[in-house]
Structure formats: C-alpha cells, structure tokens
Motif scaffolding. Structure first.
Motif, short mmCIF file in Angstrom:
data_model
loop_
_atom_site.label_atom_id
_atom_site.label_comp_id
_atom_site.label_asym_id
_atom_site.label_seq_id
_atom_site.Cartn_x
_atom_site.Cartn_y
_atom_site.Cartn_z
N GLU A 169 0.91 6.19 42.22
CA GLU A 169 2.10 6.50 41.64
C GLU A 169 2.40 5.64 40.36
N PHE B 72 3.96 14.53 39.81
CA PHE B 72 5.26 14.16 39.87
C PHE B 72 6.12 15.03 40.38
N LYS C 9 1.28 11.04 41.71
CA LYS C 9 2.61 11.52 42.36
C LYS C 9 3.89 10.56 42.39
N SER D 253 7.76 9.87 42.01
CA SER D 253 9.01 9.90 40.91
C SER D 253 8.76 9.28 39.67
N LEU D 254 9.39 9.82 38.61
CA LEU D 254 9.09 9.12 37.34
C LEU D 254 10.23 7.85 37.44
N ASN E 252 4.52 19.82 36.69
CA ASN E 252 4.61 18.88 37.62
C ASN E 252 5.51 19.74 38.81
#
Ligand SMILES: *[C@@H]1O[C@H](CO)[C@@H](O)[C@H](O)[C@H]1NC(C)=O
Ligand SMILES: *[C@@H]1O[C@H](CO)[C@@H](O)[C@H](O)[C@H]1NC(C)=O
Ligand SMILES: *[C@@H]1O[C@H](CO)[C@@H](O)[C@H](O)[C@H]1NC(C)=O
Ligand SMILES: *[C@@H]1O[C@H](CO)[C@@H](O)[C@H](O)[C@H]1NC(C)=O
Ligand SMILES: *[C@@H]1O[C@H](CO)[C@@H](O)[C@H](O)[C@H]1NC(C)=O
Ligand SMILES: *[C@@H]1O[C@H](CO)[C@@H](O)[C@H](O)[C@H]1NC(C)=O
Ligand SMILES: *[C@@H]1O[C@H](CO)[C@@H](O)[C@H](O)[C@H]1NC(C)=O
Ligand SMILES: *[C@@H]1O[C@H](CO)[C@@H](O)[C@H](O)[C@H]1NC(C)=O
Ligand SMILES: *[C@@H]1O[C@H](CO)[C@@H](O)[C@H](O)[C@H]1NC(C)=O
Length: 720
Positions: free
Chosen positions: A78, A124, A101, A103-104, A146
């Motif tokens: 991540e 993501f 992967k 979240s941003l 994504n």
C-alpha cells in the motif's frame, strides 16, 4: 504551577525528530517507511542516503527527494501516509504495479510541489481523497485503470495548472462536479473519464469558452439527459466521446460550432429527433452515430461534403431511402457501415468511387438491386432483398467473416533465431532477449482497416524516435494482434532491450514513464491512447544492488551544532521534569473520563472538544501490536510509535511506561491543556487513550520541515 509537567510532551516529540534528523538525509526516514510497506523494492534501496547512494527510481535536488518513479517493477503493498512528508516531491509515478492496492492516502495533499501524480494500472481502490484539490502545481493527474470508487471530488477544480485529468477505467460514480468543480479547469486539455459509473446529466456549467479542452472522453458511463448547448463553446475540441451512455433528446445544433473536431462518437445512446447538421466540421474523420433513436430520415446530403471523413458508422439509426452515390466519392473514405436500417432502392458506388474504400456494410436493409462494378473493397449485403432467392450466391451475400488482423511486425531483413531460451523472444532485429510487453489502446482512431501495415510501421517508427531522443536502451519494438474492441484499437506491444538481453529496473521505469506521462505521442490522427505495461519478471539477480551495510549514527556537517544543542537541552529538560514529578507523584488511578464521550461531546468537558478517545485495542491495531518497526523513538517516559489512522492521517503515539503513568486527573488536565493549544508551531493533539491501565497521547505527525519551528515554539515558552 504545573506548567512544566504539562508542557513536557510538546518538548519530547520534537526532540525525537531532532534525534532522527541528526546528520541524516532529511527524507530517509520516510523513504524507509515506504520501503517497509512495499514488497519487491529495488535491491539497491540500502544505505543511509537515497540521493548520494542513487537509489533506483529516486531523483534528488540538493539532497531532497524530488522524484519517485517506480514504474512496472512488480511493487506490492500500500501507499503509506509517509509519502506526504516528502515535501520536495515533484513526480510520483508508481504506474503499472498491479500489486499496489489499498486507498489513496489523504496525506497526498501535503505534497505542495507535486507536478505529476501517475498511478496508472495499479489496483488502488476506495474513494479519491478530497486533498487532491490542494496540489496547486499539479499538471497531470493520471489515476486511470484502478478500482477507485465514489465521486469525483469537486476540489479537483482547484488544480488551475492541470493539463491532463485521466480518471478512466475505474468505478467512479455520482455526477460530474461543477461550481465548485471541473468548470474551473481552464488549462486542462484532457478530460478522460471513460468506463466508469458516472451518472446524472452532463451539467451545462461544465463547459465554457475559457476552456482549452481537446479531448472530452465520457464514453461508457451512465450519463443521462441531453448534450448541453454550452459544449459548442469549447472551440478547441478535437475528440468527443459520449458513446455508450443513456443520453437522450435532440443533439443541439451548437455542436456544429466545434470546427476542429476530428472524432465524434455518439453511438449507443437514446438520441432523438433529426440528425445533427455537422457541415462545419471540415476535419472530421471519424463519425459514429450508430444505435440511437433518431427520427426516420434519409442519409443527409451534408455527410458527403465532409472532405476528411474516413469512417462513417450509422448502423441502427432508422435510415431510409437510397444510399447516395456521393458517399463513396469522399476522397479518404474507407469504411461505410449502414447495417440494420431501412435503406432501399439500388446500391451503386458510381463511376469514380474513392480508392481508399475498404469496407461497406449495408446488411439488414431493403436494397433491391446492386450495380456491379469493378471494386476492391469488402462489401456486405446479406439480408437484403437483392440476396434473396439467388441460385449462385455472390460472396457479398455471404455472412461476413470476423476480420481481426493477424498483423505482426516482420523481421527487419534478418533471419529470426530458430530457438530462443525460455521466455526470450526473437526481436525484429533477430536477437533473443526478454522484451517488456504491454497493451496499447487507441481510444479514437481514424481508420478501421486493420490490415493496412502502414498503421503499424508508423507507430513503430514514431516510438523508436521517442526512445532514441530520450536515450532509452531500446533496440526495437514489435506490434502484434491488433483488434477492434468497443471502438478501441487494441495492439500488443513488445519492447526489446539493446546492449543486453534484459532491461534493468531503471530502464523499465523510464520506458513506463515515457508512456504514463504521455511523453510519447503517436502520429497525429491516432488520437488518445493508454498504455498498460505487463509485469516484467526478468530483472537480473546479479544486478541486485551491492548490499552495502546501513551506516548508522553518522553525524556530519552543519547539523552537528543543532543536534548537540538539542540533545543537551533535552537532558536538562528531562532532569528538571523528573525532579518536579518526584515531588508530586500522585498514584491514584481513577477514571476521570467515565462520563465523557468526545464523539458525542456531551457537554461535561467542552475543553476536550476536538480530541478523540481511543481504546487500547484500536491503538494496538494501528501500530501492529506496537511493533518495533513502528517505534520511532523512546525517552524516560516511554516509547513513541508512528501509525496511520483508518482515515489515512499519520500520527505519533506516545505511550507512557507503566512506572511513568500518573494520576488520571493529572493525565486529563494535560490532555485538556494540549487540546486547547492550537499554535501553528506546535504539534496538535489528535486524541488519547486511557484504557487497560495505559496512558497514551496521539499527536499529529509533523514533518521535519517544521522541526525548527516546533523547537523554537517550545523553547521560548516561559517554563524552561
Ligand atoms: C534545485 O533546487 C534549487 C533550489 O533549492 C533550484 O534553484 C534549482 O532550480 C533546482 N534544480 C532543479 C534541476 O530542479
Ligand atoms: C478546494 O476547493 C474546495 C471546494 O471545491 C474549497 O472548499 C477549498 O478551499 C479549496 N482548497 C484549496 C486549497 O484551494
Ligand atoms: C444499442 O445500444 C444499447 C445501449 O443503449 C445496447 O444495449 C445495445 O446492445 C446496442 N445495440 C447494438 C446493435 O449495438
Ligand atoms: C447545414 O448547415 C449549413 C451551415 O452550417 C447550411 O449551409 C446548410 O444548409 C445546412 N444543411 C441542412 C441540410 O440543414
Ligand atoms: C476482434 O477481437 C476482439 C478481442 O479478441 C473481439 O472482442 C472482437 O469481437 C473481434 N472482432 C472481430 C471483427 O473479429
Ligand atoms: C494504408 O494507409 C495509408 C494511410 O492511411 C494509405 O496512404 C495507403 O494507401 C494504405 N495502403 C494500402 C495498401 O491500402
Ligand atoms: C541485436 O542485433 C543488432 C543488429 O542486428 C545488433 O547491432 C545488436 O548488437 C544486437 N543486440 C544484442 C543484444 O545482441
Ligand atoms: C541500467 O541500464 C542502463 C542502460 O542499459 C545503464 O546505463 C545503467 O547503468 C543501468 N543501471 C544499473 C543500475 O545497472
Ligand atoms: C512529462 O509531460 C510533460 C507534459 O505533460 C512534459 O512537459 C514533461 O517534459 C514530461 N516529462 C518528461 C520527463 O518527459
């Protein structure tokens, strides 16, 4: 009079940062944190100075990290909030790492100097953070391919320098945000939102005459309502894709103002009324109005006046009457697709039809006769009266053969190696090597004759030119297996290394960036494209860095003075604090928080507003059981851990040792004080934990940059 005791946490935290920063590259600790959260990092990410030691994918200026380009190297894990601390970062490109992967992180919004954010073709997910809107320098935001969900944040409208906005191929939903929103993006050339789940009407405020858009790609969403009249104001537009939505109503005549339009896709909607008059579009080469609910009409005469047209797609559009001969006389016309209408009469190409003509599909109509002439194009006439009851069926009455081209770049005047070793491939120059493979998707091409090799040779040579001018170690490129898929031309690409049988990581990163940044431009008329790199599994084990030992505790240069001073002050401060505390140690552990719920803010302790009470279990989870890698420092009072809250915020958790815990009331008084202090130079308190006999304070995690500020803020207080 308890001032010293209360101010102590404010002192300790900056000291830890000072200690961490002493003599080290300022960005090291954050890059190490990123490294710890990833797998398959470049093997040369060792040593104490990412700049001096030239870590793969890292570029620096004045010992600060300015670029992280880790493209297509099978990175997994991540993107941790630590990224937000690299305050000089200008380029962050992690594209084509399928194993990335999560979240941003909202911490991304702290990168005030960021120019390029490219996370193409990773995995993501989750919503796009609102903080994307606080990147004032951003010129390209490419998050395509994504699994992002949720709405497009209106704050993206703040990005006044944005040139490319590519959010295509995600699962974004909700409507297109305006006022505030994307209507403010006057410098943006590309809106690529295709293949998402966007819904609602296309807002009329979205378009205005200040805009400089050339590509508006909204295909394959769930947009409803009509095309706004204001679209006609975007005078620079070259490609418009609205196909495969739920749009309806008349196509506004203002669309004819788009005089520079080259490709127009309106197919697979529910447009009604008369066909639009597009006479002004003298550059239009691709027109697709198929599969709509237009009124019954003849093929409008203005179509034959479009002198640049190569492809006309009007199947399933309720056309009737005779097919005009003029249509086949348009100079560049290649494809005329009029399948499944009510066209009738005699089909005739006329005396001098265009030499470019490749494919004419008029199947499923009511054509009664065909004027035989010498022609080379493929004609499809099946399911017309003219084909009924014939004894000798001419080939044009047969069902069409599926025709995806089997093109593959041929050897370049050499004989391919008979056998290459496993996974190696013979290049167009006939030597065996491990190619970098990828898929190229052209989203609006002007041709549909996939058999014409000119298409491929022009891509190959323009791509080689781009590699050479960017000094990339590429020997040759090969294209194969072109297919048409939902209006897109999809081609397999192999890029072969020069000088070696394999690429190294920096080679792959640079090539990947050439595409993710759209530095490579295909010949004009190819329209917008996406590149999706496949994972490259052939990095040499031998080139795996020179496992240098990590140098520790080196204190060099100008920072020495500051470090020594800080450490001295720390010892003095700590001593004074201990003395004071010995005198007034209170041991009773009551629970002063029992009646207080900070979430509800039940009024009992208004001064605690804004801080959160954490359970031990929560903090235990956030720190991974207070693991050693999360530990960022220690002192007489206990340990400090770094952690990321579920909302992405980075925090430092100060955990008191059991012998250092103090009375509950005292602890609460300290929290009260801290929660009231909101000075720009001081770290602010996020919350606390008073649970299972533990006392912990949770602070906002501060950047090194504000270290000096924090120190001076602390030392000038009257308590020391
Ligand atoms: C490096 O940083 C300095 C300021 O710290 C700036 O003046 C210079 O232009 C930068 N160089 C590059 C190549 O960005
Ligand atoms: C960004 O935009 C939002 C609304 O769209 C606004 O509330 C916010 O203040 C803006 N932020 C910055 C940093 O300009
Ligand atoms: C026409 O468009 C609809 C969606 O609007 C789609 O479901 C259907 O398959 C299309 N039909 C043809 C023949 O392309
Ligand atoms: C289409 O528009 C042009 C002007 O833009 C006009 O000259 C022409 O007559 C129109 N054609 C039809 C069929 O309405
Ligand atoms: C071409 O190939 C694509 C992908 O394999 C397929 O979806 C498409 O139907 C094919 N088209 C034709 C005309 O064969
Ligand atoms: C292939 O396409 C090019 C340009 O698109 C055209 O000039 C050329 O004549 C075509 N070649 C053949 C064999 O059709
Ligand atoms: C590949 O072939 C070219 C020309 O045939 C040659 O110049 C080059 O050195 C070869 N590369 C390798 C890695 O063998
Ligand atoms: C990677 O390859 C390029 C060109 O092939 C070469 O110049 C560079 O030194 C290589 N980098 C490493 C770290 O081996
Ligand atoms: C990336 O693209 C921008 C234009 O969008 C261009 O100005 C810049 O030079 C490119 N960067 C590189 C390293 O090619």
């Amino acid at each position: 009079m308890n001032m010293k005791v209360r101010i102590e946490p404010l002192l300790v935290l900056p000291l830890i940062y000072a200690w961490l920063a002493c003599g080290q590259n300022e960005d090291l600790v954050y890059l190490e944190a990123l490294r710890d959260s990833w797998q398959n990092i470049p093997p040369n990410w060792v040593g104490s100075d990412p700049c001096r030691d030239k870590w793969d994918g890292i570029s620096c200026n004045n010992s600060r990290v300015t670029s992280i380009t880790l493209v297509n190297i099978n990175l997994m894990g991540e993107l941790s909030g630590d990224i937000g601390q690299l305050s000089e970062l200008q380029v962050l490109d992690l594209s084509y790492n399928k194993g990335l992967k999560g979240s941003l992180t909202q911490e991304i919004g702290k990168l005030k100097k960021l120019l390029h954010l490219h996370l193409i073709g990773c995995s993501f997910n989750g919503p796009l953070p609102l903080t994307l809107g606080s990147l004032p320098q951003l010129t390209s935001l490419s998050l395509n391919c994504n699994g992002f969900t949720g709405p497009i944040p209106p704050s993206i409208g703040n990005l006044s320098k944005l040139f490319v906005l590519d959010l295509a191929d995600n699962k974004l939903s909700g409507s297109i945000p305006v006022s505030p929103g994307l209507d403010l993006l006057f410098n943006t050339r590309h809106f690529h939102f295709g293949n998402n789940r966007l819904s609602g009407e296309i807002p009329s405020q979205l378009f205005n005459s200040k805009m400089t858009l050339i590509h508006v790609l909204f295909e394959d969403n769930q947009l409803t309502g009509t095309i706004p009249l204001t679209l006609g104001l975007v005078q620079k537009l070259e490609v418009l894709r609205l196909d495969s939505n739920l749009l309806s109503g008349m196509i506004p005549s203002s669309i004819n103002n788009l005089k520079l339009l080259k490709q127009l896709y309106l197919s697979n909607n529910k447009f009604e009324g008369t066909l639009p008059n597009l006479t002004s579009m003298s550059f239009l080469n691709y027109l697709d109005m198929s599969n709509n609910s237009f009124e019954q009409s003849e093929i409008p005469p203005w179509i034959s006046s479009l002198q640049s047209l190569t492809t006309l797609m009007m199947h399933d559009t309720r056309l009737q009457g005779k097919v005009p001969v003029d249509l086949f006389h348009i100079p560049q016309i290649e494809n005329v697709i009029l399948r499944n209408n009510q066209l009738d009469g005699t089909l005739d190409f006329g005396e001098s039809y265009s030499e470019s003509l490749r494919l004419i599909d008029v199947s499923y109509n009511s054509i009664t006769a065909f004027t035989q002439r010498r022609y080379s194009a493929d004609l499809i006439l099946n399911n017309n009266p003219v084909c009924m009851g014939l004894k000798a069926r001419p080939t044009y009455c047969d069902d069409p053969k599926e025709s995806n081209s089997s093109y593959s770049t041929p050897p370049n005047n050499c004989i391919p190696a008979a056998i290459c070793s496993v996974d190696q491939v013979s290049s167009p120059n006939c030597n065996c090597s491990y190619p970098y493979t990828a898929t190229l998707t052209f989203k609006a091409t002007y041709f549909s004759d996939l058999g014409n090799s000119t298409i491929y040779t022009s891509i190959q040579s323009s791509m080689m030119d781009s590699f050479i001018s960017n000094q990339l170690p590429v020997d040759s490129v090969s294209l194969s297996n072109p297919t048409m898929n939902a209006g897109n031309l999809v081609i397999n690409l192999e890029i072969f290394p020069s000088g070696d049988v394999r690429f190294n990581r920096s080679g792959i990163c640079q090539i990947g960036f050439l595409f993710s940044n759209q530095t490579y431009r295909p010949p004009s008329n190819f329209g917008p494209y996406t590149f999706l790199g496949n994972s490259y599994n052939f990095f040499s084990a031998a080139s795996n860095g020179k496992n240098k030992p990590v140098s520790i505790g080196v204190i060099i240069g100008g920072s020495v003075g500051v470090c020594v001073l800080v450490l001295l002050l720390f010892i003095v401060g700590l001593h004074a604090y201990r003395q004071k505390r010995k005198a007034k140690r209170s041991t009773k552990m009551n629970s002063p928080f029992a009646s207080w719920d900070p979430e509800k803010d039940n009024g009992g302790y208004p001064q605690l507003k804004g801080t959160r009470s954490f359970t031990f279990e929560e903090l235990n989870t956030f720190t991974n059981n207070f693991t050693a890698t999360a530990n960022i420092g220690s002192g007489g009072y206990g340990m400090v851990y770094r952690a990321t809250l579920p909302n992405g915020q980075l925090v430092a958790i100060k955990r008191a040792q059991h012998r250092s815990t103090r009375g509950g009331t005292e602890f609460r008084t300290e929290i009260e004080l801290l929660s009231r202090v909101h000075h720009k130079n001081l770290v602010s308190l996020v919350g606390f934990c008073f649970d299972e006999g533990e006392q912990m304070l949770v602070y906002e995690y501060i950047a090194n940059g504000s270290l000096k500020d924090s120190l001076s803020g602390t030392f000038s207080s009257p308590t020391l």
